[in-house]
Design a protein around this motif. Structure first.
Motif, PDB file in Angstrom:
ATOM      1  N   PRO A  55       0.835  -1.207   0.000  1.00 29.95           N
ATOM      2  CA  PRO A  55       0.000   0.000   0.000  1.00 29.95           C
ATOM      3  C   PRO A  55       0.867   1.254   0.000  1.00 29.95           C
ATOM      4  O   PRO A  55       2.007   1.228   0.459  1.00 29.95           O
ATOM      5  N   PHE A  56       0.378   2.331  -0.542  1.00 29.19           N
ATOM      6  CA  PHE A  56       1.058   3.620  -0.398  1.00 29.19           C
ATOM      7  C   PHE A  56       0.014   4.683  -0.113  1.00 29.19           C
ATOM      8  O   PHE A  56      -1.140   4.574  -0.520  1.00 29.19           O
ATOM      9  N   SER A  57       0.442   5.701   0.633  1.00 29.29           N
ATOM     10  CA  SER A  57      -0.551   6.676   1.096  1.00 29.29           C
ATOM     11  C   SER A  57      -0.843   7.706   0.015  1.00 29.29           C
ATOM     12  O   SER A  57       0.009   8.030  -0.808  1.00 29.29           O
ATOM     13  N   HIS A  58      -2.043   8.200   0.061  1.00 26.83           N
ATOM     14  CA  HIS A  58      -2.514   9.238  -0.834  1.00 26.83           C
ATOM     15  C   HIS A  58      -2.193  10.577  -0.142  1.00 26.83           C
ATOM     16  O   HIS A  58      -2.101  10.602   1.087  1.00 26.83           O
ATOM     17  N   PRO A  59      -2.006  11.693  -0.870  1.00 25.95           N
ATOM     18  CA  PRO A  59      -1.674  12.943  -0.181  1.00 25.95           C
ATOM     19  C   PRO A  59      -2.739  13.307   0.862  1.00 25.95           C
ATOM     20  O   PRO A  59      -3.929  13.188   0.600  1.00 25.95           O
ATOM     21  N   ASP A  60      -2.273  13.707   2.053  1.00 26.86           N
ATOM     22  CA  ASP A  60      -3.217  14.161   3.077  1.00 26.86           C
ATOM     23  C   ASP A  60      -3.915  15.423   2.592  1.00 26.86           C
ATOM     24  O   ASP A  60      -3.316  16.256   1.917  1.00 26.86           O
ATOM     25  N   PHE A  61      -5.197  15.564   2.966  1.00 22.82           N
ATOM     26  CA  PHE A  61      -5.978  16.699   2.475  1.00 22.82           C
ATOM     27  C   PHE A  61      -6.965  17.126   3.538  1.00 22.82           C
ATOM     28  O   PHE A  61      -7.850  16.339   3.881  1.00 22.82           O
ATOM     29  N   PRO A  62      -6.859  18.354   4.071  1.00 22.97           N
ATOM     30  CA  PRO A  62      -5.759  19.278   3.811  1.00 22.97           C
ATOM     31  C   PRO A  62      -4.556  18.936   4.685  1.00 22.97           C
ATOM     32  O   PRO A  62      -4.707  18.329   5.740  1.00 22.97           O
ATOM     33  N   VAL A  63      -3.366  19.372   4.251  1.00 22.10           N
ATOM     34  CA  VAL A  63      -2.206  19.267   5.141  1.00 22.10           C
ATOM     35  C   VAL A  63      -2.330  20.380   6.182  1.00 22.10           C
ATOM     36  O   VAL A  63      -3.101  21.327   5.999  1.00 22.10           O
ATOM     37  N   GLY A  64      -1.575  20.266   7.260  1.00 20.66           N
ATOM     38  CA  GLY A  64      -1.735  21.170   8.404  1.00 20.66           C
ATOM     39  C   GLY A  64      -1.611  22.643   8.091  1.00 20.66           C
ATOM     40  O   GLY A  64      -2.314  23.471   8.662  1.00 20.66           O
ATOM     41  N   ASP A  65      -0.716  23.003   7.173  1.00 21.01           N
ATOM     42  CA  ASP A  65      -0.492  24.423   6.914  1.00 21.01           C
ATOM     43  C   ASP A  65      -1.043  24.837   5.542  1.00 21.01           C
ATOM     44  O   ASP A  65      -0.549  25.774   4.929  1.00 21.01           O
ATOM     45  N   ALA A  66      -2.076  24.149   5.080  1.00 20.48           N
ATOM     46  CA  ALA A  66      -2.625  24.446   3.739  1.00 20.48           C
ATOM     47  C   ALA A  66      -3.052  25.910   3.653  1.00 20.48           C
ATOM     48  O   ALA A  66      -3.906  26.359   4.430  1.00 20.48           O
ATOM     49  N   VAL A  67      -2.454  26.644   2.738  1.00 16.52           N
ATOM     50  CA  VAL A  67      -2.743  28.078   2.613  1.00 16.52           C
ATOM     51  C   VAL A  67      -4.153  28.295   2.100  1.00 16.52           C
ATOM     52  O   VAL A  67      -4.796  29.293   2.417  1.00 16.52           O
ATOM     53  N   TRP A  68      -4.653  27.365   1.315  1.00 15.98           N
ATOM     54  CA  TRP A  68      -5.985  27.531   0.722  1.00 15.98           C
ATOM     55  C   TRP A  68      -7.094  27.335   1.735  1.00 15.98           C
ATOM     56  O   TRP A  68      -8.227  27.764   1.517  1.00 15.98           O
ATOM     57  N   TYR A  69      -6.812  26.679   2.864  1.00 18.48           N
ATOM     58  CA  TYR A  69      -7.841  26.352   3.855  1.00 18.48           C
ATOM     59  C   TYR A  69      -8.307  27.636   4.554  1.00 18.48           C
ATOM     60  O   TYR A  69      -7.500  28.401   5.081  1.00 18.48           O
ATOM     61  N   THR A 126       0.680  29.923  -4.381  1.00 18.81           N
ATOM     62  CA  THR A 126       1.152  30.674  -3.208  1.00 18.81           C
ATOM     63  C   THR A 126       2.556  31.209  -3.490  1.00 18.81           C
ATOM     64  O   THR A 126       3.421  30.475  -3.987  1.00 18.81           O
ATOM     65  N   TRP A 127       2.753  32.463  -3.154  1.00 20.85           N
ATOM     66  CA  TRP A 127       4.070  33.078  -3.282  1.00 20.85           C
ATOM     67  C   TRP A 127       4.820  32.915  -1.970  1.00 20.85           C
ATOM     68  O   TRP A 127       4.330  33.319  -0.906  1.00 20.85           O
ATOM     69  N   HIS A 128       5.964  32.278  -2.016  1.00 15.50           N
ATOM     70  CA  HIS A 128       6.797  32.111  -0.813  1.00 15.50           C
ATOM     71  C   HIS A 128       7.942  33.122  -0.910  1.00 15.50           C
ATOM     72  O   HIS A 128       8.901  32.908  -1.658  1.00 15.50           O
ATOM     73  N   ARG A 129       7.792  34.195  -0.158  1.00 21.73           N
ATOM     74  CA  ARG A 129       8.719  35.326  -0.291  1.00 21.73           C
ATOM     75  C   ARG A 129      10.156  34.936   0.028  1.00 21.73           C
ATOM     76  O   ARG A 129      11.076  35.275  -0.706  1.00 21.73           O
ATOM     77  N   GLU A 130      10.338  34.195   1.143  1.00 19.61           N
ATOM     78  CA  GLU A 130      11.716  33.893   1.567  1.00 19.61           C
ATOM     79  C   GLU A 130      12.441  33.012   0.563  1.00 19.61           C
ATOM     80  O   GLU A 130      13.604  33.219   0.245  1.00 19.61           O
ATOM     81  N   GLN A 131      11.729  32.040   0.040  1.00 15.43           N
ATOM     82  CA  GLN A 131      12.366  31.145  -0.938  1.00 15.43           C
ATOM     83  C   GLN A 131      12.315  31.721  -2.349  1.00 15.43           C
ATOM     84  O   GLN A 131      12.895  31.144  -3.258  1.00 15.43           O
ATOM     85  N   GLU A 132      11.568  32.813  -2.526  1.00 16.42           N
ATOM     86  CA  GLU A 132      11.350  33.407  -3.849  1.00 16.42           C
ATOM     87  C   GLU A 132      10.827  32.366  -4.827  1.00 16.42           C
ATOM     88  O   GLU A 132      11.385  32.150  -5.906  1.00 16.42           O
ATOM     89  N   GLU A 133       9.754  31.709  -4.381  1.00 18.90           N
ATOM     90  CA  GLU A 133       9.155  30.649  -5.198  1.00 18.90           C
ATOM     91  C   GLU A 133       7.653  30.845  -5.298  1.00 18.90           C
ATOM     92  O   GLU A 133       7.012  31.290  -4.338  1.00 18.90           O
ATOM     93  N   LEU A 134       7.126  30.488  -6.431  1.00 13.27           N
ATOM     94  CA  LEU A 134       5.675  30.446  -6.615  1.00 13.27           C
ATOM     95  C   LEU A 134       5.303  28.967  -6.684  1.00 13.27           C
ATOM     96  O   LEU A 134       5.814  28.234  -7.534  1.00 13.27           O
ATOM     97  N   GLN A 135       4.434  28.544  -5.760  1.00 12.99           N
ATOM     98  CA  GLN A 135       4.146  27.115  -5.669  1.00 12.99           C
ATOM     99  C   GLN A 135       2.681  26.832  -5.976  1.00 12.99           C
ATOM    100  O   GLN A 135       1.794  27.549  -5.501  1.00 12.99           O
ATOM    101  N   ALA A 136       2.430  25.797  -6.760  1.00 14.65           N
ATOM    102  CA  ALA A 136       1.060  25.427  -7.133  1.00 14.65           C
ATOM    103  C   ALA A 136       0.686  24.088  -6.514  1.00 14.65           C
ATOM    104  O   ALA A 136       1.404  23.106  -6.659  1.00 14.65           O
ATOM    105  N   ILE A 137      -0.436  24.082  -5.788  1.00 15.80           N
ATOM    106  CA  ILE A 137      -0.965  22.856  -5.195  1.00 15.80           C
ATOM    107  C   ILE A 137      -2.256  22.508  -5.924  1.00 15.80           C
ATOM    108  O   ILE A 137      -3.069  23.386  -6.219  1.00 15.80           O
TER     109      ILE A 137
END
Ligand SMILES: [Zn+2]
Length: 422
Positions: A218-232, A352-363
């Protein structure tokens, strides 16, 4: 002697204090101003504390003001019901639904949007829930969702008052207040005898999640939502209904003895991550058309028995900024987006824009058989020097789009079918 006479007749100021010791003794227009700053529960509690207050408890002006907080200014199309009933039976319990919700349905996910309708000459007002449905066809550009009505909460269904208890008087019978009902919007009734209910359930916090049983393990499916989900959406809250006691069955042992010909199969079990309370929706008809509204066809068999849970999704929809404008930057792209995912069609992303890492991340909020909902879709690095570490499921990529485009390097997630990533 003068002293006894002074005790028997207190000064005028003391008498005034005595007569105003209860807040209900205030003039009603003063009380009404106080209500501006109180919640509906506080207004009701305050007016219930004394006999004078109770006679104002159904005062239309109080409830009209509370309804207007939800944007409802007229109850002309609520079947003759007053503001008091519309507020206490519909908006108070179900108002927190208004907005977007994202479900943890395995792989595909689902988005449902609740909105308030004031009604018109053809339909009573109420709260309707509409599912975002996208065509399951290959697309080069994302397309807007089709809104499919899944349910309605209101007073449309025939009102069946509870039988008056033996010995109760006529005054009691008059006090019976119509309750808002949740009913199916997929299969509308053909007549008054064919209304079927939809159950809206508040599911308490728990640690159940989905897994995939492959041929080897078995393998796990992504948790939804994760604890720090910005969209929540942490502000919305849940409908004010009594939480259910969900029957959650751990299927890990059961799936081990499953015949190999039935694999791969999705099942439910405990994960290390606790999910917040949410809602789940199921229709009493058992008709496939109702079920498929909330659970569109899955690419795998699904052993899980509980309906998907929906979580409040921030209405993070912003006006687009032209990349040619001075104010444009990657940070202006934060929020909900629709993306084209080839043969799977349009899917919903939260950027989500992550200022410190200077990354734009898509979930991914909705997903597919290869990269499911809840998975990281891609990350874009604002600086060209940013590293893009390739792993088994993450690969570096560059674009060769024609001139006029802004180009960044980044990382994205691709996967074989089933997302066996752990
Ligand atoms: Zn139904």
């Amino acid at each position: 002697m003068s002293i006894p006479a002074l005790v028997a007749e207190p000064p005028a100021a003391a008498q005034k204090t005595e007569s105003l010791r209860n807040v209900c003794d205030l003039p009603y227009d003063v009380l009404f101003e106080l209500f501006r700053h109180l919640s509906a529960v506080d207004v009701t509690s305050l007016l219930s504390t004394c006999r004078d207050g109770r006679k104002h408890i159904q005062d239309p002006s109080i409830w009209q003001r509370l309804c207007s907080r939800y944007g409802l200014r007229s109850v002309a199309h609520f079947g003759g019901l007053p503001f008091y009933v519309v507020y206490t039976q519909l908006l108070h319990p179900y108002g927190p639904l208004l907005g977007l919700w994202a479900s943890d349905y395995p792989y595909r996910g689902n988005i449902i949007e609740f909105r308030l309708i004031a009604g018109d000459e053809h339909e009573h007002g109420g709260i309707i829930g509409e599912v975002w449905r996208f065509p399951q066809t290959s697309t080069r550009y994302p397309v807007s969702p089709e809104y499919v009505r899944a349910l309605k909460i209101g007073f449309d269904a025939p009102f069946i008052p509870s039988p008056t208890p033996v010995g109760a008087d006529a005054a009691f019978a008059r006090e019976v207040i119509p309750k808002a009902r949740v009913y199916c919007g997929v299969l509308p009734p053909v007549d008054d005898a064919h209304w079927h209910s939809t159950y809206l359930e508040v599911v308490p916090s728990n640690s159940y999640g989905y897994f995939m049983q492959g041929y080897r393990r078995p393998f796990s499916h992504p948790d939804f939502p994760v604890g720090d989900a910005v969209w929540y959406d942490t502000q919305r809250g849940l409908p004010r209904l009594k939480p259910s006691i969900p029957v959650l069955v751990d299927q890990r042992e059961l799936v081990r003895i499953y015949p190999a010909v039935r694999l791969p199969i999705v099942f439910a079990s405990v994960t290390p991550h606790t999910k917040p309370a949410g809602i789940s929706i199921h229709c009493s008809s058992g008709d496939d058309r109702c079920t498929q509204t909330y659970q569109p066809a899955l690419p795998f068999d699904d052993l899980s028995t509980s309906p998907p849970r929906y979580y409040p999704l921030r209405r993070d929809i912003r006006a687009g900024v032209n990349p040619g404008d001075e104010g444009w930057g990657l940070e202006t792209m934060t929020g909900l987006w629709l993306g084209a995912f080839g043969r799977y069609g349009t899917e919903v992303l939260h950027l989500t824009w992550h200022r410190e890492q200077e990354e734009l991340q898509a979930i991914k909020l909705t997903g597919d058989a290869n990269v499911p909902r809840g998975a990281h879709s891609w990350t874009l690095h604002a600086t060209s020097s940013a590293p893009s570490p390739p792993t088994s499921t993450h690969t570096g990529w560059t674009s060769e789009l024609p001139g006029g485009c802004l180009m960044y390097s980044g990382t994205g997630t691709i996967s074989e079918r089933g997302f066996p990533y752990v």
